[in-house]
Design a protein around this motif. Structure first.
Motif, PDB file in Angstrom:
ATOM      1  N   ASN A 446       0.826  -1.199   0.000  1.00 26.06           N
ATOM      2  CA  ASN A 446       0.000   0.000   0.000  1.00 26.06           C
ATOM      3  C   ASN A 446       0.862   1.252   0.000  1.00 26.06           C
ATOM      4  OD1 ASN A 446       0.902  -0.693   2.538  1.00 26.06           O
ATOM      5  ND2 ASN A 446      -0.601   0.604   3.541  1.00 26.06           N
ATOM      6  N   LEU A 447       0.331   2.370  -0.480  1.00 32.62           N
ATOM      7  CA  LEU A 447       1.056   3.635  -0.551  1.00 32.62           C
ATOM      8  C   LEU A 447       0.775   4.477   0.682  1.00 32.62           C
ATOM      9  CD1 LEU A 447       0.490   4.537  -4.310  1.00 32.62           C
ATOM     10  CD2 LEU A 447       2.434   3.407  -3.263  1.00 32.62           C
ATOM     11  N   GLU A 448       0.845   3.884   1.838  1.00 32.57           N
ATOM     12  CA  GLU A 448       0.540   4.621   3.056  1.00 32.57           C
ATOM     13  C   GLU A 448       1.600   5.686   3.304  1.00 32.57           C
ATOM     14  OE1 GLU A 448       0.888   2.305   6.571  1.00 32.57           O
ATOM     15  OE2 GLU A 448       2.458   1.041   5.717  1.00 32.57           O
ATOM     16  N   GLU A 449       1.221   6.710   4.015  1.00 29.59           N
ATOM     17  CA  GLU A 449       2.144   7.774   4.380  1.00 29.59           C
ATOM     18  C   GLU A 449       2.971   7.331   5.581  1.00 29.59           C
ATOM     19  OE1 GLU A 449      -1.203  11.119   3.188  1.00 29.59           O
ATOM     20  OE2 GLU A 449      -0.074  11.343   5.036  1.00 29.59           O
ATOM     21  N   ILE A 450       4.234   7.573   5.488  1.00 22.49           N
ATOM     22  CA  ILE A 450       5.141   7.261   6.600  1.00 22.49           C
ATOM     23  C   ILE A 450       5.994   8.504   6.854  1.00 22.49           C
ATOM     24  CG2 ILE A 450       5.207   4.765   6.397  1.00 22.49           C
ATOM     25  CD1 ILE A 450       7.910   6.836   4.841  1.00 22.49           C
ATOM     26  N   THR A 451       6.872   8.439   7.857  1.00 24.68           N
ATOM     27  CA  THR A 451       7.677   9.598   8.233  1.00 24.68           C
ATOM     28  C   THR A 451       9.009   9.592   7.490  1.00 24.68           C
ATOM     29  OG1 THR A 451       8.716   8.455  10.076  1.00 24.68           O
ATOM     30  CG2 THR A 451       6.628   9.618  10.525  1.00 24.68           C
ATOM     31  N   GLU A 487       7.878  14.479   9.574  1.00 23.19           N
ATOM     32  CA  GLU A 487       6.993  14.879   8.479  1.00 23.19           C
ATOM     33  C   GLU A 487       6.591  13.655   7.660  1.00 23.19           C
ATOM     34  OE1 GLU A 487       5.656  17.823   7.455  1.00 23.19           O
ATOM     35  OE2 GLU A 487       6.351  18.686   9.355  1.00 23.19           O
ATOM     36  N   LYS A 488       5.386  13.733   7.069  1.00 28.53           N
ATOM     37  CA  LYS A 488       4.856  12.617   6.299  1.00 28.53           C
ATOM     38  C   LYS A 488       5.412  12.642   4.869  1.00 28.53           C
ATOM     39  CE  LYS A 488       2.080  10.994   9.509  1.00 28.53           C
ATOM     40  NZ  LYS A 488       2.273   9.659  10.105  1.00 28.53           N
ATOM     41  N   MET A 489       5.666  11.435   4.343  1.00 31.77           N
ATOM     42  CA  MET A 489       6.037  11.285   2.944  1.00 31.77           C
ATOM     43  C   MET A 489       5.599   9.905   2.471  1.00 31.77           C
ATOM     44  SD  MET A 489      10.181  10.931   3.215  1.00 31.77           S
ATOM     45  CE  MET A 489      10.340  10.837   1.431  1.00 31.77           C
ATOM     46  N   VAL A 490       5.801   9.610   1.208  1.00 30.83           N
ATOM     47  CA  VAL A 490       5.318   8.356   0.624  1.00 30.83           C
ATOM     48  C   VAL A 490       6.362   7.263   0.824  1.00 30.83           C
ATOM     49  CG1 VAL A 490       4.453   7.250  -1.482  1.00 30.83           C
ATOM     50  CG2 VAL A 490       4.001   9.673  -1.059  1.00 30.83           C
ATOM     51  N   ARG A 491       5.895   6.044   1.096  1.00 29.58           N
ATOM     52  CA  ARG A 491       6.775   4.894   1.299  1.00 29.58           C
ATOM     53  C   ARG A 491       7.574   4.578   0.029  1.00 29.58           C
ATOM     54  NH1 ARG A 491       6.563   0.564   4.696  1.00 29.58           N
ATOM     55  NH2 ARG A 491       4.569   1.253   5.521  1.00 29.58           N
ATOM     56  N   ILE A 578       3.956   9.700  -5.599  1.00 31.25           N
ATOM     57  CA  ILE A 578       3.675  10.905  -4.804  1.00 31.25           C
ATOM     58  C   ILE A 578       2.346  11.540  -5.238  1.00 31.25           C
ATOM     59  CG2 ILE A 578       4.517  13.222  -4.261  1.00 31.25           C
ATOM     60  CD1 ILE A 578       7.359  12.157  -4.591  1.00 31.25           C
ATOM     61  N   GLN A 579       2.106  11.556  -6.545  1.00 28.34           N
ATOM     62  CA  GLN A 579       0.863  12.144  -7.033  1.00 28.34           C
ATOM     63  C   GLN A 579      -0.353  11.308  -6.633  1.00 28.34           C
ATOM     64  OE1 GLN A 579       1.480  12.657 -11.272  1.00 28.34           O
ATOM     65  NE2 GLN A 579       2.283  14.747 -10.964  1.00 28.34           N
TER      66      GLN A 579
END
Length: 614
Positions: A446-451, A487-491, A578-579
């Motif tokens: 999954n494309l969950e948000e991580i730090t 801060e959040k970013m994409v895995r 990211i998009q």
């Protein structure tokens, strides 16, 4: 291109290590032993020559005492003053000198058989010659001729050793010890010469004790370059090449080609007689023990090499067999056939790796099974979706299963195996742990948000594996402020950029002046994470092509340039991921200058945190 096998690499590494070890040990041992033997032989020859020199000086000093007795005898001095035609005085002094000779010389003759004769020659032409208790009468012309030579050569009151004899028959077989004698008054000028002839044959018994092997020999050269001993060399011309080298060397050892053979010459100059005593041995005979050591070393080295290679082959097979089993099982897993490996009771690092693999296969199989069952249950509850949706879901499950690409794991396992051979287990443990974290982190689809901190940790594990695979140390400069780590970013977006840098920015390998920097900042409600390197950069036409693809979001097109190879997801996939999480307004941007470096920037929305009320 011929494919390299792990067994062949192990065997090659063992061969290199063993051959280098044997060559280094054998070469050093041979060099050290050869030098020690050369020094030992040289020292032995020097001791032999020093001993002969000492004994020769001792003999000559004994005869010097006899010469001193004759030179200081009053009858000898008075003999120098008689008139040439006075037969009576000649008879009286000759008789007195004879009695003195018999009393003085008898002890010396008993102790030293080298004495040939003693003679006294005056400036007036009369002579007294004593040989073995007898008086000799020689040709006055011959006596006068030898007297003139002695007066020219002999020192003023000092001993002179001369390679000559008063009789032609003794020439070359005796050495003459001569000294000038003054008249009864010590202030008078030199009136004659006292000379002692010493037999070389008797004295040579001392020199013959110098043992120099079958081809070694001993000889003596005086200060004028004349060969004193042996008699066979006395026929050589004075001051030839060999005698000149002896006189020039002093007390030094030198090498010289004599009669077509390379020989070592050890020379010692006598401080008493000014003779140069020289011992010579062929270099080939000196090096014979070293050659024996060299032959023995080569034979033992070849036998040791054969045994070591056999042991290396057996040891390599014991390591490679489980690795090959693990590799075959992974290939089956790649095809979708979950296959387990028998751990066969191994407790080493390979056993731990097999156990981790079995555990991974079990968990992945259970996870896919649960997902599959859940989807089937949902399909049963939604029969209206029909057969088309069911087939699509099965295809998605197949895609999930095929996302696990073990090529990176295969390469890592080969590296781990090499470490298991040449290093201890600390590095293997570090590499296996890093790979396990990467697998666990990557298996989530999954494309969950991580730090940011999670992505940096994933990059750290990737660097651990990469440094072990390449064998090169390289550090990444992380300049992210601590306040931005949550801060959040994409895995799985930061690690592919780092991988892309290593694949394309440094095609000739990482050099000490290269660097990679990771930075992050907030600006205008945006959160940006960038990677900067000073590699080769991107050519302008290629940069324009990449920017066009990013603008058009051409995610589904094939990557003909190979930028997603080597285990990376690819720049386009990072941009699209990211998009998909944050929207079309965000994504990846590229700035690069050919030959100067590249900057990759991921732009995401700033994380909005609730404010705490005081």
């Amino acid at each position: 291109m011929k494919r390299k096998t792990l067994s062949g690499q192990i065997y090659t590494y063992f061969l290199i290590v063993i051959v280098l070890s044997l060559l280094s040990v054998g070469a050093v041992s041979y060099w050290q032993s050869s030098r020690a033997l050369d020094d030992q032989v040289k020292q032995y020859m020097e001791q032999m020559v020093d001993s002969a020199n000492y004994q020769t000086d001792s003999y000559l000093q004994a005869y010097e005492l006899l010469s001193n007795a004759f030179s200081s005898n009053s009858d000898v001095r008075n003999f120098m003053e008689i008139k040439p035609d006075d037969a009576y005085e000649y008879y009286v002094y000759s008789d007195k000198i004879k009695k003195f000779s018999e009393s003085s010389v008898q002890t010396v003759v008993t102790l030293y058989k080298q004495l040939n004769m003693i003679y006294v020659v005056g400036k007036h032409g009369r002579s007294f010659i004593y040989e073995n208790q007898n008086l000799l009468n020689l040709d006055p012309v011959l006596v006068q001729e030898q007297f003139d030579n002695l007066m020219k050569i002999a020192g003023d009151g000092k001993i002179a050793l001369l390679n000559m004899s008063i009789r032609p028959v003794d020439q070359g077989s005796v050495v003459t010890m001569a000294r000038k004698v003054r008249g009864p008054s010590y202030g008078d000028e030199n009136r004659g010469v006292v000379a002692i002839e010493i037999k070389l044959d008797e004295l040579a018994k001392t020199w013959d004790r110098v043992s120099l092997g079958k081809k070694g020999f001993f000889f003596i050269v005086d200060d004028a370059g004349n060969y004193i001993y042996p008699r066979s060399m006395s026929e050589r011309k004075p001051q030839d090449e060999l005698s000149s080298l002896v006189l020039a060397s002093g007390n030094q050892t030198f090498l010289h080609k004599y009669n077509g053979e390379e020989r070592m010459f050890v020379s010692r100059k006598s401080g008493y007689s000014d003779w140069n005593l020289v011992a010579s041995m062929p270099v080939e005979e000196l090096r014979r023990p070293a050659n024996t050591i060299r032959t023995t070393t080569i034979i033992v080295g070849l036998v040791t090499l054969a045994i070591a290679l056999w042991l290396a082959y057996r040891f390599g097979r014991s390591i490679i067999a489980p690795i090959r089993g693990l590799k075959d099982s992974m290939r089956e897993t790649e095809k979708g056939n979950w296959q387990y490996i028998d751990e066969i009771g191994r407790t080493d690092e390979i056993g731990g790796l097999i156990h981790s693999y079995n555990l991974m296969v079990t968990r992945l199989s259970d996870m896919i099974e649960r997902v599959y069952e859940a989807e089937l249950e949902q399909q049963k509850n939604q029969l209206e979706l029909g057969e088309t949706k069911l087939e699509r879901q099965r295809a998605e499950f197949q895609s999930l299963q095929l996302q696990i690409n073990p090529h990176f794991l295969y390469n890592t396992l080969e590296t781990i195996n090499c470490y298991a051979i040449v290093q201890d287990s600390g590095e293997i443990t570090e590499m296996v742990e890093a790979m396990a974290f990467m697998l666990r982190y990557s298996v989530q689809t999954n494309l969950e948000e991580i730090t940011v901190a999670n992505e940096l940790n994933h990059v750290r594990n990737y660097m651990i594996v990469l440094q072990h695979r390449t064998g090169k140390e390289f550090e990444i400069d992380v300049a992210i402020p601590p306040g931005l780590l949550l801060e959040k970013m994409v895995r799985l977006t930061l690690q592919p950029l780092i991988e892309n840098i290593f694949q394309h920015a440094f095609p000739d390998g990482v050099e000490p002046h290269h660097f990679i920097r990771i930075d992050a900042r907030k600006e205008g409600g945006l959160f940006q994470v960038s990677t900067l390197d000073n590699g080769t950069g991107i050519k302008p036409e290629r940069l324009a092509e990449l920017r066009t693809k990013l603008e058009e979001n051409r995610l589904a097109e094939p990557e003909e340039t190979g930028e997603s190879q080597g285990g990376g997801i690819g720049l386009m996939n990072v941009h699209r991921r990211i998009q998909m999480v944050f929207g079309e307004a965000y994504g990846l941007s590229i700035d690069s200058e050919w030959g100067r470096g590249t900057c990759l920037t991921m732009t995401m929305p700033e994380t909005v945190r609730p404010r705490l009320r005081g």
